[in-house]
Design a protein around this motif. Structure first.
Motif, PDB file in Angstrom:
ATOM      1  N   GLN A  44     -37.318 -25.886  16.437  1.00  0.00           N
ATOM      2  CA  GLN A  44     -38.047 -27.155  16.314  1.00  0.00           C
ATOM      3  C   GLN A  44     -37.717 -27.825  14.976  1.00  0.00           C
ATOM      4  OE1 GLN A  44     -40.373 -28.735  18.516  1.00  0.00           O
ATOM      5  NE2 GLN A  44     -40.157 -30.410  17.040  1.00  0.00           N
ATOM      6  N   VAL A  45     -37.424 -29.110  15.060  1.00  0.00           N
ATOM      7  CA  VAL A  45     -37.257 -29.946  13.874  1.00  0.00           C
ATOM      8  C   VAL A  45     -38.288 -31.064  13.965  1.00  0.00           C
ATOM      9  CG1 VAL A  45     -35.763 -31.571  12.659  1.00  0.00           C
ATOM     10  CG2 VAL A  45     -34.821 -29.428  13.562  1.00  0.00           C
ATOM     11  N   GLN A  78     -25.608 -29.859   9.438  1.00  0.00           N
ATOM     12  CA  GLN A  78     -26.242 -30.380   8.229  1.00  0.00           C
ATOM     13  C   GLN A  78     -26.829 -31.735   8.566  1.00  0.00           C
ATOM     14  OE1 GLN A  78     -26.605 -28.994   5.064  1.00  0.00           O
ATOM     15  NE2 GLN A  78     -27.895 -30.788   4.700  1.00  0.00           N
ATOM     16  N   MET A  79     -28.138 -31.848   8.389  1.00  0.00           N
ATOM     17  CA  MET A  79     -28.847 -33.076   8.747  1.00  0.00           C
ATOM     18  C   MET A  79     -29.428 -33.711   7.493  1.00  0.00           C
ATOM     19  SD  MET A  79     -30.734 -31.774  12.238  1.00  0.00           S
ATOM     20  CE  MET A  79     -31.808 -30.623  11.378  1.00  0.00           C
ATOM     21  N   ASN A  80     -28.927 -34.870   7.145  1.00  0.00           N
ATOM     22  CA  ASN A  80     -29.393 -35.591   5.972  1.00  0.00           C
ATOM     23  C   ASN A  80     -30.075 -36.888   6.375  1.00  0.00           C
ATOM     24  OD1 ASN A  80     -28.164 -33.634   4.299  1.00  0.00           O
ATOM     25  ND2 ASN A  80     -26.233 -34.760   4.301  1.00  0.00           N
ATOM     26  N   ASN A  81     -30.858 -37.418   5.476  1.00  0.00           N
ATOM     27  CA  ASN A  81     -31.556 -38.682   5.720  1.00  0.00           C
ATOM     28  C   ASN A  81     -32.262 -38.654   7.081  1.00  0.00           C
ATOM     29  OD1 ASN A  81     -32.468 -41.293   5.330  1.00  0.00           O
ATOM     30  ND2 ASN A  81     -30.565 -42.231   6.036  1.00  0.00           N
ATOM     31  N   LEU A  82     -33.034 -37.615   7.294  1.00  0.00           N
ATOM     32  CA  LEU A  82     -33.699 -37.438   8.582  1.00  0.00           C
ATOM     33  C   LEU A  82     -34.731 -38.533   8.823  1.00  0.00           C
ATOM     34  CD1 LEU A  82     -33.931 -33.586   8.476  1.00  0.00           C
ATOM     35  CD2 LEU A  82     -33.029 -34.888  10.416  1.00  0.00           C
ATOM     36  N   LYS A  83     -34.857 -38.889  10.098  1.00  0.00           N
ATOM     37  CA  LYS A  83     -35.785 -39.924  10.522  1.00  0.00           C
ATOM     38  C   LYS A  83     -36.783 -39.340  11.513  1.00  0.00           C
ATOM     39  CE  LYS A  83     -32.107 -43.393  10.172  1.00  0.00           C
ATOM     40  NZ  LYS A  83     -31.349 -44.449  10.898  1.00  0.00           N
ATOM     41  N   PRO A  84     -37.953 -39.956  11.646  1.00  0.00           N
ATOM     42  CA  PRO A  84     -38.934 -39.438  12.619  1.00  0.00           C
ATOM     43  C   PRO A  84     -38.356 -39.323  14.028  1.00  0.00           C
ATOM     44  CG  PRO A  84     -39.996 -40.988  11.139  1.00  0.00           C
ATOM     45  CD  PRO A  84     -38.522 -41.039  10.830  1.00  0.00           C
ATOM     46  N   GLU A  85     -37.451 -40.201  14.389  1.00  0.00           N
ATOM     47  CA  GLU A  85     -36.866 -40.139  15.735  1.00  0.00           C
ATOM     48  C   GLU A  85     -35.914 -38.956  15.913  1.00  0.00           C
ATOM     49  OE1 GLU A  85     -36.917 -42.789  13.662  1.00  0.00           O
ATOM     50  OE2 GLU A  85     -35.026 -43.940  13.788  1.00  0.00           O
ATOM     51  N   ASP A  86     -35.624 -38.233  14.851  1.00  0.00           N
ATOM     52  CA  ASP A  86     -34.826 -37.014  14.965  1.00  0.00           C
ATOM     53  C   ASP A  86     -35.685 -35.814  15.367  1.00  0.00           C
ATOM     54  OD1 ASP A  86     -33.063 -38.075  12.036  1.00  0.00           O
ATOM     55  OD2 ASP A  86     -32.369 -38.212  14.117  1.00  0.00           O
ATOM     56  N   THR A  87     -36.989 -36.010  15.426  1.00  0.00           N
ATOM     57  CA  THR A  87     -37.888 -34.927  15.821  1.00  0.00           C
ATOM     58  C   THR A  87     -37.580 -34.483  17.244  1.00  0.00           C
ATOM     59  OG1 THR A  87     -39.660 -35.652  14.348  1.00  0.00           O
ATOM     60  CG2 THR A  87     -40.286 -34.321  16.260  1.00  0.00           C
ATOM     61  N   ALA A  88     -37.330 -33.196  17.401  1.00  0.00           N
ATOM     62  CA  ALA A  88     -36.949 -32.640  18.701  1.00  0.00           C
ATOM     63  C   ALA A  88     -36.777 -31.134  18.565  1.00  0.00           C
ATOM     64  CB  ALA A  88     -35.642 -33.257  19.196  1.00  0.00           C
ATOM     65  N   VAL A  89     -36.614 -30.501  19.708  1.00  0.00           N
ATOM     66  CA  VAL A  89     -36.143 -29.119  19.709  1.00  0.00           C
ATOM     67  C   VAL A  89     -34.617 -29.171  19.767  1.00  0.00           C
ATOM     68  CG1 VAL A  89     -36.146 -26.894  20.876  1.00  0.00           C
ATOM     69  CG2 VAL A  89     -38.217 -28.293  20.865  1.00  0.00           C
ATOM     70  N   TYR A  90     -33.985 -28.483  18.840  1.00  0.00           N
ATOM     71  CA  TYR A  90     -32.534 -28.477  18.761  1.00  0.00           C
ATOM     72  C   TYR A  90     -31.998 -27.171  19.353  1.00  0.00           C
ATOM     73  CZ  TYR A  90     -32.502 -32.666  15.928  1.00  0.00           C
ATOM     74  OH  TYR A  90     -32.631 -33.977  15.489  1.00  0.00           O
ATOM     75  N   TYR A  91     -31.030 -27.326  20.235  1.00  0.00           N
ATOM     76  CA  TYR A  91     -30.443 -26.182  20.924  1.00  0.00           C
ATOM     77  C   TYR A  91     -28.961 -26.070  20.597  1.00  0.00           C
ATOM     78  CZ  TYR A  91     -34.594 -26.421  23.918  1.00  0.00           C
ATOM     79  OH  TYR A  91     -35.881 -26.455  24.394  1.00  0.00           O
ATOM     80  N   CYS A  92     -28.530 -24.846  20.434  1.00  0.00           N
ATOM     81  CA  CYS A  92     -27.112 -24.551  20.248  1.00  0.00           C
ATOM     82  C   CYS A  92     -26.522 -24.168  21.600  1.00  0.00           C
ATOM     83  CB  CYS A  92     -26.984 -23.388  19.268  1.00  0.00           C
ATOM     84  SG  CYS A  92     -25.308 -22.810  18.968  1.00  0.00           S
ATOM     85  N   LYS A  93     -25.296 -24.560  21.825  1.00  0.00           N
ATOM     86  CA  LYS A  93     -24.614 -24.242  23.077  1.00  0.00           C
ATOM     87  C   LYS A  93     -23.164 -23.900  22.790  1.00  0.00           C
ATOM     88  CE  LYS A  93     -22.927 -26.386  27.339  1.00  0.00           C
ATOM     89  NZ  LYS A  93     -22.740 -27.679  28.043  1.00  0.00           N
ATOM     90  N   THR A  94     -22.637 -22.942  23.546  1.00  0.00           N
ATOM     91  CA  THR A  94     -21.221 -22.647  23.445  1.00  0.00           C
ATOM     92  C   THR A  94     -20.671 -22.242  24.798  1.00  0.00           C
ATOM     93  OG1 THR A  94     -19.517 -21.456  22.206  1.00  0.00           O
ATOM     94  CG2 THR A  94     -21.417 -20.179  22.917  1.00  0.00           C
ATOM     95  N   ASN A  95     -19.382 -22.324  24.933  1.00  0.00           N
ATOM     96  CA  ASN A  95     -18.667 -21.824  26.094  1.00  0.00           C
ATOM     97  C   ASN A  95     -17.879 -20.618  25.614  1.00  0.00           C
ATOM     98  OD1 ASN A  95     -15.862 -22.176  27.929  1.00  0.00           O
ATOM     99  ND2 ASN A  95     -17.803 -22.391  29.010  1.00  0.00           N
TER     100      ASN A  95
END
Length: 120
Positions: A115-116, A81-98
């Motif tokens: 993409q966010v 959950q991403m609140n109060n998003l900022k321009p610097e949060d712009t990125a491709v977000y990846y999920c990872k697990t073991n």
């Protein structure tokens, strides 16, 4: 084989919110920490947040107080959950697990990325 499917990315104005989801599927015999990473253009991939199988969380300082990570009861889906998003949060977000698949071995698995984009 274990697959991770992410959803929930998109475009939002600064100050807005988004919720990312990542679901693990396939023949899963065990799953440990699940986490979210992000990579902005020209930058290295960085950890955003992670959550262990007993729900211990680790949140990057850059998003602490704005982002929350959680996991469903089956422990195979993780949310960001991403609140109060900022321009610097712009990125491709990846999920990872073991996770432990049908082979019996533990491997790291990555999602395809979502993409966010946060506009000012």
């Amino acid at each position: 084989q274990v697959q991770l499917v992410e959803s929930g990315g998109g475009w939002v104005q600064a100050g807005g919110s988004l919720r990312l989801s990542c679901a693990a599927s396939g023949r899963i015999f065990g799953i440990r920490t699940m986490g979210w990473y992000r990579q902005a253009p020209g930058k290295q991939r960085e950890l955003v947040a992670s959550i262990t199988s007993v729900s211990t969380t680790n949140i990057a300082d850059s998003v602490k107080g704005r982002f929350t990570i959680s996991r469903d009861n089956a422990k195979t889906t993780v949310y960001l959950q991403m609140n109060n998003l900022k321009p610097e949060d712009t990125a491709v977000y990846y999920c990872k697990t073991n996770a432990q698949g049908a082979s019996g071995y533990w491997f790291d698995y990555w999602g395809q990325g979502t993409q966010v984009t946060v506009s000012s």
